[in-house]
Design an enzyme around this catalytic site. Sequence first.
Site, PDB file in Angstrom:
ATOM      1  N   HIS A 166      12.579 -63.377  -6.376  1.00 51.31           N
ATOM      2  CA  HIS A 166      12.139 -61.939  -6.358  1.00 51.31           C
ATOM      3  C   HIS A 166      12.623 -61.206  -5.063  1.00 51.31           C
ATOM      4  CE1 HIS A 166       9.862 -58.604  -6.833  1.00 51.31           C
ATOM      5  NE2 HIS A 166       8.884 -58.814  -6.259  1.00 51.31           N
ATOM      6  N   ASN A 224      12.413 -53.259  -3.810  1.00 50.08           N
ATOM      7  CA  ASN A 224      11.534 -54.004  -4.610  1.00 50.08           C
ATOM      8  C   ASN A 224      11.403 -53.429  -6.115  1.00 50.08           C
ATOM      9  OD1 ASN A 224       9.706 -55.581  -6.085  1.00 50.08           O
ATOM     10  ND2 ASN A 224       8.257 -55.789  -4.334  1.00 50.08           N
ATOM     11  N   CYS A 236       5.294 -58.455 -10.364  1.00 51.85           N
ATOM     12  CA  CYS A 236       6.739 -58.913 -10.149  1.00 51.85           C
ATOM     13  C   CYS A 236       7.120 -60.211 -10.665  1.00 51.85           C
ATOM     14  CB  CYS A 236       6.610 -58.912  -8.607  1.00 51.85           C
ATOM     15  SG  CYS A 236       6.606 -57.538  -7.802  1.00 51.85           S
TER      16      CYS A 236
END
Length: 311
Positions: free
Chosen positions: A238, A268, A114
């Site tokens: 994020h 996500n 990520c």
Amino acid sequence: MKGSKLTGYGYYVPEKVVSNFDLESKMDTTDEWIFSRTGIKQRYIARDDETVADMAALASKRALDMAGLNPNDIDCVIMATISDRKDFPASANYLYAKLGMTNNAPAFDVKAACTGFVYAMHIARAYFAAGIYKRILIVGSEKMSQMLDWTDRNTAVLFGDGAGAFVFEASEEGDGIIASEIFSDGSFTDLLYADSGLVKMDGREVYKHAVRNMSAVGLQVLESAGMRIEDIDWLLPHQANIRIMASAAEKMGFPMDKVIASVDRFANTSGASGALAFAYAAQQGLAKPGQRILYTAFGAGLTWGAAVIKI
Ligand code: COA
């Protein structure tokens, strides 16, 4: 030092929307559980025949159009991804072909989960500073749906598919990527990884590290940029979980109304998450030219990093 300017950005998500309610019929979960723990309401899921490079190409074309460039104007392609089914060559090589590039520009992947997009921006910043490349395409693209065990409610509800792309161009007076910092700690690889192609995670431990590291690196990069919270228009964390994002923002002293958040919509999307959320926010008229964005990220590795960018 030579710098750059962000001249284009774009995002792409697949057509199919899967809501939390849709998941209720697939596994032992509820919309209430997912939304209250994560802020996620839905995610986009790619078609079986839609690849990481397909999504990357569609986001890239939008970014290139905005920059007024052709694919062959790009002299370096960096792709942040962890979810391609092909072990090699790089997803960036497939993207090169899908964009119809013929100029032999280097194309490679950054595998920092990520945090991949922030790692890629850090590399791009160094290339610009050294005067090596003039136009760099950075793309985050993920098909997380093919990395999930759809019977595991601990992980399956958290992720989605999509892509986000940035075009940076060299500029003498430019300050597109004002500062960037990246870090890792390989002693925690067991907290979040993929085994035989499927995501495994210790959610509670990941949560704690995410809040701590994203807030710390956000403040660190502000210091290296010589800036304070007040100098930043938007925090772009994020997009993993709204509670992680809110806690990190609070620890940094950042008001929630200045946090770009679309995890409710996209879930996500790992390496794609920041660029996707930013491009979507810009499309909604939230982020505007001239503003400064603090982009913080965290992910498997463990990896974490942050960048201050001007749009
Ligand atoms: N639906 C219903 N119940 C679920 C569930 C789901 N989708 N997923 C897990 N549970 C259950 C677990 O089995 C556990 O049950 P148990 O206590 O009987 O073992 C319980 O819910 C855990 O609940 P709780 O402790 O309240 O969860 P949490 O507040 O820690 O939230 C996460 C769980 C995963 C949402 C949270 O830890 C998290 O977001 N972690 C970070 C994950 C992440 O973002 N990873 C990517 C980083 S890049």
